[in-house]
Write an enzyme that holds these catalytic residues in place. Structure first.
Site, mmCIF file in Angstrom:
data_model
loop_
_atom_site.group_PDB
_atom_site.id
_atom_site.type_symbol
_atom_site.label_atom_id
_atom_site.label_comp_id
_atom_site.label_asym_id
_atom_site.label_seq_id
_atom_site.Cartn_x
_atom_site.Cartn_y
_atom_site.Cartn_z
ATOM 1 N N ARG A 60 0.907 -1.204 -0.127
ATOM 2 C CA ARG A 60 -0.012 -0.008 0.024
ATOM 3 C C ARG A 60 0.958 1.023 0.144
ATOM 4 O O ARG A 60 0.597 2.233 -0.449
ATOM 5 C CB ARG A 60 -0.910 0.003 1.154
ATOM 6 C CG ARG A 60 -1.939 -1.015 1.057
ATOM 7 C CD ARG A 60 -2.947 -1.166 2.245
ATOM 8 N NE ARG A 60 -2.262 -1.643 3.363
ATOM 9 C CZ ARG A 60 -2.263 -2.710 3.622
ATOM 10 N NH1 ARG A 60 -2.609 -3.719 3.099
ATOM 11 N NH2 ARG A 60 -1.598 -2.827 4.940
ATOM 12 N N GLU A 97 3.643 -6.516 13.110
ATOM 13 C CA GLU A 97 2.553 -6.669 14.231
ATOM 14 C C GLU A 97 2.168 -8.414 14.248
ATOM 15 O O GLU A 97 1.811 -8.736 15.125
ATOM 16 C CB GLU A 97 1.543 -5.753 14.034
ATOM 17 C CG GLU A 97 0.473 -5.651 15.163
ATOM 18 C CD GLU A 97 -0.691 -4.719 14.801
ATOM 19 O OE1 GLU A 97 -0.670 -4.219 13.808
ATOM 20 O OE2 GLU A 97 -1.579 -4.424 15.737
HETATM 21 P P1 AMP Z 1 4.894 -2.643 11.722
HETATM 22 O O1 AMP Z 1 6.064 -3.214 11.324
HETATM 23 O O2 AMP Z 1 4.348 -3.526 12.698
HETATM 24 O O3 AMP Z 1 4.689 -1.159 12.084
HETATM 25 O O4 AMP Z 1 3.763 -2.786 10.563
HETATM 26 C C1 AMP Z 1 3.678 -1.897 9.611
HETATM 27 C C2 AMP Z 1 3.545 -2.579 8.120
HETATM 28 O O5 AMP Z 1 2.463 -3.824 8.398
HETATM 29 C C3 AMP Z 1 2.790 -1.438 7.356
HETATM 30 O O6 AMP Z 1 3.262 -1.786 5.963
HETATM 31 C C4 AMP Z 1 1.196 -1.672 7.150
HETATM 32 O O7 AMP Z 1 0.901 -1.736 5.942
HETATM 33 C C5 AMP Z 1 1.073 -3.187 7.985
HETATM 34 N N1 AMP Z 1 0.191 -3.183 8.920
HETATM 35 C C6 AMP Z 1 0.574 -3.500 10.158
HETATM 36 N N2 AMP Z 1 -0.568 -3.451 11.198
HETATM 37 C C7 AMP Z 1 -1.532 -3.055 10.528
HETATM 38 C C8 AMP Z 1 -3.021 -2.749 10.709
HETATM 39 N N3 AMP Z 1 -3.481 -2.892 11.708
HETATM 40 N N4 AMP Z 1 -3.723 -2.631 9.572
HETATM 41 C C9 AMP Z 1 -3.434 -2.458 8.362
HETATM 42 N N5 AMP Z 1 -2.022 -2.528 8.168
HETATM 43 C C10 AMP Z 1 -1.110 -2.957 9.031
#
Ligand code: AMP
Length: 171
Positions: A60, A97
């Site tokens: 995205r 996550e």
């Molecule tokens: P993080 O590394 O945990 O900060 O996760 C960020 C990446 O995972 C980004 O590229 C987001 O598109 C995706 N992502 C993580 N959590 C979500 C969520 N709750 N909703 C949508 N996309 C998420």
């Protein structure tokens, strides 16, 4: 459209892609031409003026990054999942996550001294953006900051980042 109007289009999908995750689905913004254009302009306003290249995170981030790059006059560098980029790459492994993963960038996509800003849709744990910072630094670039559409504040992902973070929406 204002950021509040744009925010109202985002759909929260419970337990996707696995139990306990509230997935932020931004695709309704993309389906609405006025919202998508407004968002690209709002994000472009927050990109540091000295930015040479935007660094967009699969997938995205690609969509937002491409639109924003057109408004702020920056080049666009793609950060992709392993095995997708055809030429020599650098790779970082990071925590997500929901799971772990690795990201790659073409080795010659940046040159020492390039000033870059990272762009993505959601900052959750911050592991992804922190890995992208490391990729940029390994190639000698200067990271001016990150511009993210939505920051999940309770996860304190921004604490993992070495450079300033701008989020348009905090949830
Ligand atoms: P993080 O590394 O945990 O900060 O996760 C960020 C990446 O995972 C980004 O590229 C987001 O598109 C995706 N992502 C993580 N959590 C979500 C969520 N709750 N909703 C949508 N996309 C998420």
């Amino acid at each position: 459209m204002t950021i509040d109007q744009i925010n109202r289009l985002v759909l929260t999908v419970p337990d996707f892609p696995k139990k306990g995750i509230s997935f932020k689905d931004i695709t309704p913004i993309l389906e609405n031409s006025e919202a998508f254009l407004s968002l690209a302009k709002l994000m472009a306003e927050r990109i540091h003026k000295n930015t040479d290249k935007l660094i967009a995170i699969e997938s995205r981030g690609f969509i937002l990054g491409a639109a924003v790059a057109q408004h702020c006059g920056c080049g666009l560098v793609l950060v992709r999942k392993p095995g997708k980029l055809p030429r020599e790459t650098v790779r970082e492994t990071y925590d997500l996550e929901y799971g772990t993963d690795s990201l790659e960038m073409h080795k010659n996509a940046l040159k020492p001294g390039d000033r870059v800003t990272i762009i993505d849709d959601v900052l959750a744990t911050g592991g992804t953006a922190a890995a992208v910072e490391k990729l940029c630094l390994r190639l000698g670039a200067q990271v001016l900051g990150s511009v993210i559409l939505m920051e999940i504040e309770a996860l304190n992902g921004r604490a993992k980042l070495q450079n300033p973070l701008v989020s348009l929406i905090a949830i």
